[in-house]
Design a protein around this motif. Sequence first.
Motif, short mmCIF file in Angstrom:
data_model
loop_
_atom_site.label_atom_id
_atom_site.label_comp_id
_atom_site.label_asym_id
_atom_site.label_seq_id
_atom_site.Cartn_x
_atom_site.Cartn_y
_atom_site.Cartn_z
N LYS A 1 0.82 -1.21 0.00
CA LYS A 1 0.00 0.00 0.00
C LYS A 1 0.86 1.26 0.00
CE LYS A 1 -3.82 -2.34 2.36
NZ LYS A 1 -4.68 -2.38 3.55
N THR A 2 1.44 1.55 -1.17
CA THR A 2 2.22 2.77 -1.35
C THR A 2 1.81 3.40 -2.68
OG1 THR A 2 3.99 1.50 -2.43
CG2 THR A 2 4.21 1.91 -0.06
N ASN A 3 2.18 4.66 -2.86
CA ASN A 3 1.82 5.37 -4.09
C ASN A 3 2.47 4.73 -5.31
OD1 ASN A 3 0.23 7.23 -2.73
ND2 ASN A 3 1.96 8.60 -2.35
N SER A 4 3.69 4.28 -5.13
CA SER A 4 4.41 3.64 -6.23
C SER A 4 5.09 2.39 -5.71
CB SER A 4 5.46 4.61 -6.79
OG SER A 4 6.18 4.03 -7.86
N PRO A 5 4.99 1.27 -6.44
CA PRO A 5 5.62 0.04 -5.96
C PRO A 5 7.13 0.16 -5.90
CG PRO A 5 4.88 -0.21 -8.23
CD PRO A 5 4.31 1.09 -7.73
N ARG A 6 7.72 -0.55 -4.97
CA ARG A 6 9.16 -0.45 -4.75
C ARG A 6 9.95 -0.86 -5.99
NH1 ARG A 6 12.26 -3.06 0.51
NH2 ARG A 6 14.27 -2.04 0.20
N CYS A 7 9.41 -1.78 -6.79
CA CYS A 7 10.13 -2.24 -7.97
C CYS A 7 10.23 -1.17 -9.05
CB CYS A 7 9.48 -3.50 -8.54
SG CYS A 7 7.69 -3.38 -8.77
N ALA A 8 9.49 -0.05 -8.87
CA ALA A 8 9.55 1.05 -9.83
C ALA A 8 10.42 2.19 -9.34
CB ALA A 8 8.14 1.56 -10.13
N PRO B 1 17.33 3.83 -14.52
CA PRO B 1 17.27 2.38 -14.69
C PRO B 1 18.65 1.75 -14.77
CG PRO B 1 16.71 3.48 -16.74
CD PRO B 1 16.77 4.54 -15.69
N PRO B 2 18.80 0.54 -14.28
CA PRO B 2 20.10 -0.15 -14.34
C PRO B 2 20.48 -0.49 -15.78
CG PRO B 2 18.38 -1.63 -13.56
CD PRO B 2 17.78 -0.27 -13.61
N PRO B 3 21.79 -0.62 -16.05
CA PRO B 3 22.26 -0.89 -17.42
C PRO B 3 21.66 -2.13 -18.06
CG PRO B 3 24.09 -0.27 -16.01
CD PRO B 3 22.91 -0.44 -15.12
N THR B 4 21.49 -3.20 -17.28
CA THR B 4 20.95 -4.43 -17.87
C THR B 4 19.50 -4.27 -18.28
OG1 THR B 4 20.56 -5.25 -15.63
CG2 THR B 4 22.51 -6.08 -16.78
N LEU B 5 18.80 -3.30 -17.70
CA LEU B 5 17.42 -3.06 -18.09
C LEU B 5 17.38 -2.28 -19.41
CD1 LEU B 5 14.50 -2.05 -15.78
CD2 LEU B 5 14.73 -1.06 -18.04
N THR B 6 18.21 -1.26 -19.53
CA THR B 6 18.20 -0.43 -20.73
C THR B 6 18.73 -1.18 -21.95
OG1 THR B 6 20.36 0.48 -20.10
CG2 THR B 6 18.43 1.72 -19.44
N SER B 7 19.51 -2.23 -21.71
CA SER B 7 20.04 -2.99 -22.83
C SER B 7 19.09 -4.07 -23.34
CB SER B 7 21.37 -3.65 -22.44
OG SER B 7 21.15 -4.65 -21.47
N MET B 8 18.03 -4.32 -22.60
CA MET B 8 17.05 -5.33 -22.99
C MET B 8 15.99 -4.71 -23.90
SD MET B 8 16.67 -7.35 -19.37
CE MET B 8 15.80 -8.76 -20.03
N LEU B 9 15.46 -5.51 -24.82
CA LEU B 9 14.50 -5.01 -25.80
C LEU B 9 13.07 -5.29 -25.36
CD1 LEU B 9 16.29 -6.12 -29.09
CD2 LEU B 9 16.32 -3.86 -28.02
N PHE B 10 12.25 -4.26 -25.39
CA PHE B 10 10.83 -4.40 -25.10
C PHE B 10 10.05 -3.68 -26.19
CE2 PHE B 10 12.98 -4.70 -21.01
CZ PHE B 10 12.40 -5.82 -20.47
N ASP B 11 8.77 -3.96 -26.26
CA ASP B 11 7.94 -3.31 -27.27
C ASP B 11 7.78 -1.82 -26.99
OD1 ASP B 11 7.60 -5.70 -28.56
OD2 ASP B 11 5.74 -6.21 -27.51
N LYS B 12 7.94 -1.43 -25.73
CA LYS B 12 7.77 -0.03 -25.35
C LYS B 12 9.09 0.59 -24.90
CE LYS B 12 2.97 0.29 -23.73
NZ LYS B 12 2.12 0.70 -22.58
N GLU B 13 9.22 1.89 -25.12
CA GLU B 13 10.34 2.62 -24.54
C GLU B 13 10.11 2.72 -23.03
OE1 GLU B 13 13.03 3.88 -25.98
OE2 GLU B 13 12.49 3.18 -27.98
#
Length: 337
Positions: free
Chosen positions: A160-167, A173-185
């Motif tokens: 119960k927080t305004n934004s989840p901790r994982c966000a 964002p960490p480098p391994t996240l920015t290097s991964m490909l997703f359908d969205k920016e």
Amino acid sequence: DTPMFRDLSQDSGCAATKRTSMLSPAVAKKLISSSVMKSELRGMIFHMSRCGSTAAINAFATLPHTFAYSEPSQLLSSIQTGGDLTSQEAIYQLKVLAALMGAPGMNDKNGAADTPRVVVKLSSAFTHLMPLFHRAFPTTPKVFLYRSIDQVVASHLQTKTNSPRCAASKTRPPPTLTSMLFDKELKDMNDEEYCVAYEASLVESALRVAEREIHADKDMKYPPIFVPYEHLQEEFYTKISPHFGYNDIDTTVVVEKTAIAFSTYSKLGHRPGKSQEYVDDSKKKSESVSADVKSMAASVQEKLWQRIESVREFLSPADIAQLSQRGKKEGDTTVAR
């Protein structure tokens, strides 16, 4: 009663202004020249969030002559000094702190004269720093705990927080996240979608360390082992504890001592009014997320899980136990004085 290191700090009775998580170079030098710098770092637990890591470290805390540290803030703060430390200096700091964690006489609750076994569980964010930890402790056994991404995200969204901790890292964002490909920016992702990407990036970070070690041109290889949430208790006995060098303790004793850790909610401590008995709610979590999140999680997870299976197949349980023995002989936890 204090399953997390932050709980121990808060319950210590020491005012916040008197606490320190920083190890100054002068103090480090003095400690290294002393006689307490002997430790046996048996293992390090890396993980996605919400996948049983606290239960695992609580289980180790029940075993003889063991100092079990759950998310010690000192490790992170010692290497985050405004970016002033080189990687070699950061490694040096980590080695000093690891040695202090098991310094004989500092915390020996059992009064044992033997060098204590030290097991450390890092926070999930530390997984992005696994390459640095692997350089600092190349032969120390490491485990990475993982769980279905949609279940992890669902667990975060229940908070119960305004934004989840994982966000929390959305702006950086960490480098391994920015290097991964997703359908969205990344900038167009909502919190739920970003959480899927973030949890996937933790798996990617751990896989890179494992795959680099497996394919390295050397005889002795020490990749982290991967253990899924749904098999955590079983593989704690068959893989994790032997990997961490606990094969000198009768399995029956290990099972008996650790049973409570795996049958109760690990982060509650002994708090009045809270239900202690653990009930698996994985299916319920999977059903609680949106179809879009479930689809995105399944898409990125498919390739990651295939790579995990390759890593898991690389080492048999016998290999895992042998790695621990080799690591103990080579001893990468000592600090040059």
